[in-house]
Scaffold this motif. Structure first.
Motif, PDB file in Angstrom:
ATOM      1  N   VAL A 116     -22.629 -12.737  31.422  1.00 53.98           N
ATOM      2  CA  VAL A 116     -22.984 -14.134  31.169  1.00 53.98           C
ATOM      3  C   VAL A 116     -22.288 -14.569  29.888  1.00 53.98           C
ATOM      4  N   ILE A 117     -21.550 -15.665  29.980  1.00 50.23           N
ATOM      5  CA  ILE A 117     -20.806 -16.126  28.817  1.00 50.23           C
ATOM      6  C   ILE A 117     -21.700 -17.057  27.983  1.00 50.23           C
ATOM      7  N   ARG A 118     -22.061 -16.612  26.790  1.00 52.83           N
ATOM      8  CA  ARG A 118     -22.873 -17.452  25.904  1.00 52.83           C
ATOM      9  C   ARG A 118     -22.020 -18.169  24.882  1.00 52.83           C
ATOM     10  N   LYS A 119     -20.925 -17.520  24.505  1.00 52.35           N
ATOM     11  CA  LYS A 119     -20.097 -18.061  23.440  1.00 52.35           C
ATOM     12  C   LYS A 119     -18.650 -17.644  23.678  1.00 52.35           C
ATOM     13  N   LEU A 120     -17.753 -18.590  23.500  1.00 56.19           N
ATOM     14  CA  LEU A 120     -16.353 -18.330  23.785  1.00 56.19           C
ATOM     15  C   LEU A 120     -15.513 -19.029  22.725  1.00 56.19           C
ATOM     16  N   GLU A 121     -14.645 -18.272  22.052  1.00 55.97           N
ATOM     17  CA  GLU A 121     -13.816 -18.888  21.003  1.00 55.97           C
ATOM     18  C   GLU A 121     -12.352 -18.487  21.185  1.00 55.97           C
ATOM     19  N   PHE A 122     -11.468 -19.454  21.055  1.00 52.76           N
ATOM     20  CA  PHE A 122     -10.023 -19.173  21.032  1.00 52.76           C
ATOM     21  C   PHE A 122      -9.652 -18.747  19.617  1.00 52.76           C
ATOM     22  N   LEU A 123      -9.027 -17.584  19.476  1.00 55.40           N
ATOM     23  CA  LEU A 123      -8.739 -17.058  18.132  1.00 55.40           C
ATOM     24  C   LEU A 123      -7.306 -17.322  17.686  1.00 55.40           C
ATOM     25  N   GLY A 124      -6.417 -17.679  18.639  1.00 60.07           N
ATOM     26  CA  GLY A 124      -5.029 -17.939  18.257  1.00 60.07           C
ATOM     27  C   GLY A 124      -4.073 -17.149  19.125  1.00 60.07           C
ATOM     28  N   GLY A 125      -2.779 -17.285  18.809  1.00 65.95           N
ATOM     29  CA  GLY A 125      -1.755 -16.622  19.612  1.00 65.95           C
ATOM     30  C   GLY A 125      -0.827 -15.780  18.754  1.00 65.95           C
ATOM     31  N   MET A 126      -0.343 -14.689  19.339  1.00 68.16           N
ATOM     32  CA  MET A 126       0.638 -13.834  18.663  1.00 68.16           C
ATOM     33  C   MET A 126       1.976 -14.016  19.369  1.00 68.16           C
ATOM     34  N   ALA A 127       2.967 -14.490  18.612  1.00 65.09           N
ATOM     35  CA  ALA A 127       4.208 -14.908  19.239  1.00 65.09           C
ATOM     36  C   ALA A 127       5.251 -13.803  19.339  1.00 65.09           C
ATOM     37  N   ALA A 128       5.259 -12.885  18.385  1.00 68.48           N
ATOM     38  CA  ALA A 128       6.320 -11.889  18.355  1.00 68.48           C
ATOM     39  C   ALA A 128       5.749 -10.538  17.975  1.00 68.48           C
ATOM     40  N   ALA A 129       6.477  -9.487  18.386  1.00 65.02           N
ATOM     41  CA  ALA A 129       6.060  -8.150  17.994  1.00 65.02           C
ATOM     42  C   ALA A 129       5.960  -8.110  16.471  1.00 65.02           C
ATOM     43  N   GLY A 130       4.883  -7.600  15.940  1.00 61.50           N
ATOM     44  CA  GLY A 130       4.723  -7.522  14.499  1.00 61.50           C
ATOM     45  C   GLY A 130       4.257  -8.816  13.872  1.00 61.50           C
ATOM     46  N   GLY A 131       4.143  -9.877  14.670  1.00 61.71           N
ATOM     47  CA  GLY A 131       3.706 -11.162  14.137  1.00 61.71           C
ATOM     48  C   GLY A 131       2.200 -11.199  13.910  1.00 61.71           C
ATOM     49  N   TRP A 132       1.729 -12.370  13.446  1.00 54.04           N
ATOM     50  CA  TRP A 132       0.298 -12.548  13.193  1.00 54.04           C
ATOM     51  C   TRP A 132      -0.526 -12.238  14.428  1.00 54.04           C
ATOM     52  N   ARG A 133      -1.640 -11.590  14.218  1.00 53.84           N
ATOM     53  CA  ARG A 133      -2.643 -11.525  15.272  1.00 53.84           C
ATOM     54  C   ARG A 133      -4.009 -11.648  14.599  1.00 53.84           C
ATOM     55  N   PRO A 134      -5.027 -12.132  15.337  1.00 53.49           N
ATOM     56  CA  PRO A 134      -6.323 -12.295  14.687  1.00 53.49           C
ATOM     57  C   PRO A 134      -6.875 -10.945  14.237  1.00 53.49           C
ATOM     58  N   GLU A 135      -7.499 -10.936  13.069  1.00 54.52           N
ATOM     59  CA  GLU A 135      -8.159  -9.725  12.616  1.00 54.52           C
ATOM     60  C   GLU A 135      -9.414  -9.540  13.435  1.00 54.52           C
ATOM     61  N   SER A 136      -9.599  -8.349  13.935  1.00 51.74           N
ATOM     62  CA  SER A 136     -10.773  -8.107  14.762  1.00 51.74           C
ATOM     63  C   SER A 136     -10.967  -6.618  14.895  1.00 51.74           C
TER      64      SER A 136
END
Ligand code: GTP
Ligand code: MG
Length: 207
Positions: free
Chosen positions: A11-31
């Motif tokens: 059951v989905i109670r909460k859903l958040e878009f965290l962002g996109g990673m464009a390239a190898a080694g690029g930004w990704r969300p901390e998690s």
């Protein structure tokens, strides 16, 4: 804990878009939450499947133009786990550079995501698995990565034809047919089975 409601394993109670990673080694969300990634060739139906899985029409972008998703897009579910929509591979009309990009992007992503709890590999039921499909499955097996194989677009075939295709695909990839999940983002077939498999993969890591 994941909530169950009736027969719905997720059951989905909460859903958040965290962002996109464009390239190898690029930004990704901390998690540090367990993560599940969705891989497959362009146009196989990854974004549609994600939308159906979480019951949102427009979470992930669905397109008539194959090769649309060029980044790894991250979504957090119920503050419990993260879903990663990977760019599709193997679309003939994208440029050579774009074609060559998926593998390092994917390998880089796997290498820096120790919390990766499993990969959902999508295969179009109507098509023969490609060399890239087989190469990705091999890569995942080498890494000991739990892999869920989903056969997409099941609504486009009769029950009988779908069962035959599932057997044939499983045979050509040396998989157990009972380990594959037929799926349709149009009818919702397979949604609950896939949700249950994902919940068990993410809770296996969390405990
Ligand atoms: P890229 O991001 O380009 O790699 O594609 P994708 O794998 O995310 O595929 P997407 O979800 O964008 O779907 C591609 C096309 O297939 C769209 O026209 C969808 O409407 C269609 N499609 C996806 N899943 C299904 C399905 O289960 N049944 C049917 N009939 N069509 C589907
Ligand atoms: Mg997509």
């Amino acid at each position: 804990m994941t909530e169950r409601s009736g027969d719905n394993p997720l059951v989905i109670r909460k859903l958040e878009f965290l962002g996109g990673m464009a390239a190898a080694g690029g930004w990704r969300p901390e998690s540090t939450l367990p993560e599940i990634a969705f891989a497959g060739r362009s146009n196989v139906g990854k974004s549609s499947l994600l939308n159906r899985l979480v019951g949102r029409k427009k979470l992930a972008r669905v397109s008539k133009t194959p090769g649309r998703t060029r980044e790894i897009n991250f979504f957090r579910v119920n503050d419990q786990f993260v879903l990663a929509d990977l760019p599709g591979y193997g679309y003939a009309k994208v440029s050579k550079t774009q074609k060559a990009e998926w593998r390092p992007l994917l390998e880089g992503y796997i290498a820096r995501t120790p919390q990766l709890a499993g990969v959902v590999q999508l295969l179009d039921m109507r098509r023969e698995p490609s060399e890239d499909d087989a190469a990705l499955l091999d890569l995942l097996a080498e890494q000991g990565m739990p892999t869920i194989v989903v056969l997409t677009k099941a609504d486009k075939l009769s029950r009988k034809a779908a069962a035959e295709r599932a057997d044939s695909i499983a045979r050509s990839l040396l998989l157990d047919p009972t380990q594959t999940i037929p799926f349709s983002s149009v009818t919702g077939e397979g949604r609950d089975d896939l949700a249950a498999a994902i919940v068990s993969a993410v809770t296996g890591v969390a405990t």
